[in-house]
Design a protein around this motif. Structure first.
Motif, PDB file in Angstrom:
ATOM      1  N   ALA A   1      20.338  21.440  30.736  1.00 56.25           N
ATOM      2  CA  ALA A   1      21.461  21.599  29.809  1.00 56.25           C
ATOM      3  C   ALA A   1      22.433  22.667  30.312  1.00 56.25           C
ATOM      4  N   LYS A   2      21.911  23.741  30.885  1.00 57.92           N
ATOM      5  CA  LYS A   2      22.767  24.803  31.421  1.00 57.92           C
ATOM      6  C   LYS A   2      23.547  24.315  32.635  1.00 57.92           C
ATOM      7  N   ASN A   3      22.944  23.428  33.395  1.00 54.87           N
ATOM      8  CA  ASN A   3      23.621  22.930  34.599  1.00 54.87           C
ATOM      9  C   ASN A   3      24.737  21.946  34.274  1.00 54.87           C
ATOM     10  N   ARG A   4      24.661  21.308  33.120  1.00 55.33           N
ATOM     11  CA  ARG A   4      25.729  20.398  32.699  1.00 55.33           C
ATOM     12  C   ARG A   4      26.825  21.249  32.050  1.00 55.33           C
ATOM     13  N   ARG A   5      27.851  21.553  32.804  1.00 52.42           N
ATOM     14  CA  ARG A   5      28.852  22.503  32.341  1.00 52.42           C
ATOM     15  C   ARG A   5      30.213  22.223  32.988  1.00 52.42           C
ATOM     16  N   VAL A   6      31.223  22.867  32.443  1.00 50.37           N
ATOM     17  CA  VAL A   6      32.560  22.840  33.036  1.00 50.37           C
ATOM     18  C   VAL A   6      32.978  24.283  33.284  1.00 50.37           C
ATOM     19  N   GLU A   7      33.454  24.549  34.483  1.00 48.11           N
ATOM     20  CA  GLU A   7      33.910  25.899  34.826  1.00 48.11           C
ATOM     21  C   GLU A   7      35.400  25.873  35.144  1.00 48.11           C
ATOM     22  N   PHE A   8      36.037  27.009  34.903  1.00 51.33           N
ATOM     23  CA  PHE A   8      37.455  27.163  35.196  1.00 51.33           C
ATOM     24  C   PHE A   8      37.654  28.413  36.050  1.00 51.33           C
ATOM     25  N   ALA A   9      38.573  28.331  36.988  1.00 50.67           N
ATOM     26  CA  ALA A   9      39.029  29.502  37.732  1.00 50.67           C
ATOM     27  C   ALA A   9      40.514  29.647  37.464  1.00 50.67           C
ATOM     28  N   ILE A  10      40.882  30.749  36.828  1.00 50.19           N
ATOM     29  CA  ILE A  10      42.289  31.010  36.523  1.00 50.19           C
ATOM     30  C   ILE A  10      42.790  32.072  37.491  1.00 50.19           C
ATOM     31  N   THR A  11      43.816  31.721  38.242  1.00 49.62           N
ATOM     32  CA  THR A  11      44.359  32.643  39.242  1.00 49.62           C
ATOM     33  C   THR A  11      45.875  32.728  39.103  1.00 49.62           C
ATOM     34  N   ALA A  12      46.429  33.800  39.638  1.00 54.37           N
ATOM     35  CA  ALA A  12      47.878  34.000  39.568  1.00 54.37           C
ATOM     36  C   ALA A  12      48.602  32.952  40.409  1.00 54.37           C
ATOM     37  N   ASN A  13      49.713  32.431  39.859  1.00 54.16           N
ATOM     38  CA  ASN A  13      50.512  31.524  40.677  1.00 54.16           C
ATOM     39  C   ASN A  13      51.531  32.326  41.486  1.00 54.16           C
ATOM     40  N   GLU A  14      52.333  31.637  42.248  1.00 59.18           N
ATOM     41  CA  GLU A  14      53.273  32.314  43.147  1.00 59.18           C
ATOM     42  C   GLU A  14      54.266  33.186  42.381  1.00 59.18           C
ATOM     43  N   LYS A  15      54.700  32.710  41.226  1.00 62.86           N
ATOM     44  CA  LYS A  15      55.664  33.477  40.416  1.00 62.86           C
ATOM     45  C   LYS A  15      55.065  34.805  39.967  1.00 62.86           C
ATOM     46  N   MET A  16      53.823  34.777  39.453  1.00 62.63           N
ATOM     47  CA  MET A  16      53.185  36.002  39.013  1.00 62.63           C
ATOM     48  C   MET A  16      52.982  36.969  40.179  1.00 62.63           C
ATOM     49  N   ILE A  17      52.576  36.445  41.315  1.00 62.33           N
ATOM     50  CA  ILE A  17      52.342  37.294  42.482  1.00 62.33           C
ATOM     51  C   ILE A  17      53.625  37.949  42.937  1.00 62.33           C
ATOM     52  N   ASN A  18      54.706  37.184  43.028  1.00 66.73           N
ATOM     53  CA  ASN A  18      55.988  37.733  43.470  1.00 66.73           C
ATOM     54  C   ASN A  18      56.512  38.790  42.505  1.00 66.73           C
ATOM     55  N   GLU A  19      56.372  38.542  41.210  1.00 70.51           N
ATOM     56  CA  GLU A  19      56.819  39.511  40.222  1.00 70.51           C
ATOM     57  C   GLU A  19      55.973  40.791  40.287  1.00 70.51           C
ATOM     58  N   ALA A  20      54.670  40.616  40.530  1.00 71.00           N
ATOM     59  CA  ALA A  20      53.781  41.780  40.632  1.00 71.00           C
ATOM     60  C   ALA A  20      54.148  42.635  41.840  1.00 71.00           C
ATOM     61  N   LYS A  21      54.489  41.985  42.930  1.00 72.75           N
ATOM     62  CA  LYS A  21      54.868  42.719  44.141  1.00 72.75           C
ATOM     63  C   LYS A  21      56.180  43.493  43.940  1.00 72.75           C
ATOM     64  N   GLN A  22      56.990  42.979  43.022  1.00 70.48           N
ATOM     65  CA  GLN A  22      58.259  43.659  42.716  1.00 70.48           C
ATOM     66  C   GLN A  22      58.105  44.679  41.600  1.00 70.48           C
TER      67      GLN A  22
END
Length: 229
Positions: free
Chosen positions: A206-227
């Motif tokens: 039951a534990k192995n039957r799952r859905v996982e998500f990876a949420i990461t910054a997109n290019e817009k967020m990265i560029n704004e963060a660098k600025q």
């Protein structure tokens, strides 16, 4: 999950860097630690793990580790991800939410996102819970979302691989139907290849039957963060 020599070496190297960096920032907050530690080890972890853990058989953990940016930009992104992770935990209490690197790893077990038996059709419970998650994702538009389907080991490897792919795509399609841009969503099936528990018991399967998500910054967020925005 099998670990390559490069992967294991990366963990040892990154651990050394983390220990060195943490001595200087042990009294700082989470975002400040992200700046100092990320600057020291981000390139190593991101470059090595991103090319190994995240290649071939992808995983949510590999995706968020592979996206480590570090430095001041990492601090800005870390702050945004902290807030989003908190919002997800409050909105969907049963979810396992982890802040990893500059991203967020979410694990939804089958009590939160489940399917009809031997089917890719989402249950009414799954839709209700995905509705809650969708609203948080809509509120935080500058991210990419990887969706990973996992199964237990009942059935053949090939069958489970296809089932996991189809289920991940079902989740993707449902989130898109709720207003999340398809360009943000990426679906992958891991089949039975990444168990988190023993497949010898009903509880483990039951534990192995799952859905996982990876949420990461997109290019817009990265560029704004660098600025510094």
């Amino acid at each position: 999950m099998k670990f390559s020599k490069t992967y294991i070496g990366a963990l040892f190297l990154s651990s050394a860097l983390l220990l060195t960096s943490c001595e200087a920032v042990q009294n700082s907050n989470h975002q400040q630690r992200g700046t100092a530690v990320g600057a020291a080890s981000g390139a190593v972890i991101g470059g090595i793990l991103g090319n190994n853990v995240g290649s071939g058989k992808n995983s949510a953990l590999g995706a968020v580790l592979g996206g480590i940016i570090g430095g001041v930009a990492g601090n800005v992104i870390g702050n945004k991800m902290d807030k989003q992770a908190k919002e997800i935990k409050e909105t969907l209490p049963g979810a396992q939410v982890e802040r990893v690197g500059d991203g967020i790893k979410i694990t939804l077990n089958e009590s939160i996102v489940n399917f009809d038996f031997n089917s890719t059709a989402l249950s009414s419970t799954a839709k209700t819970n995905l509705d809650k998650l969708a609203q948080v994702l809509i509120n935080n538009p500058d991210t990419n979302i990887n969706i990973y389907g996992h199964t237990d080991d009942k059935g053949t490897d090939a069958y489970n691989q296809k089932l996991s792919e189809n289920r991940a795509n079902s989740v993707k399609a449902y989130l898109a139907s709720k207003g999340i841009a398809s360009s943000r969503l990426f679906a992958l099936g891991e089949g039975e290849s990444m168990p988190v528990a023993s497949n010898e018991t009903d509880e483990g399967r039951a534990k192995n039957r799952r859905v996982e998500f990876a949420i990461t910054a997109n290019e817009k967020m990265i560029n704004e963060a660098k600025q510094g925005q």
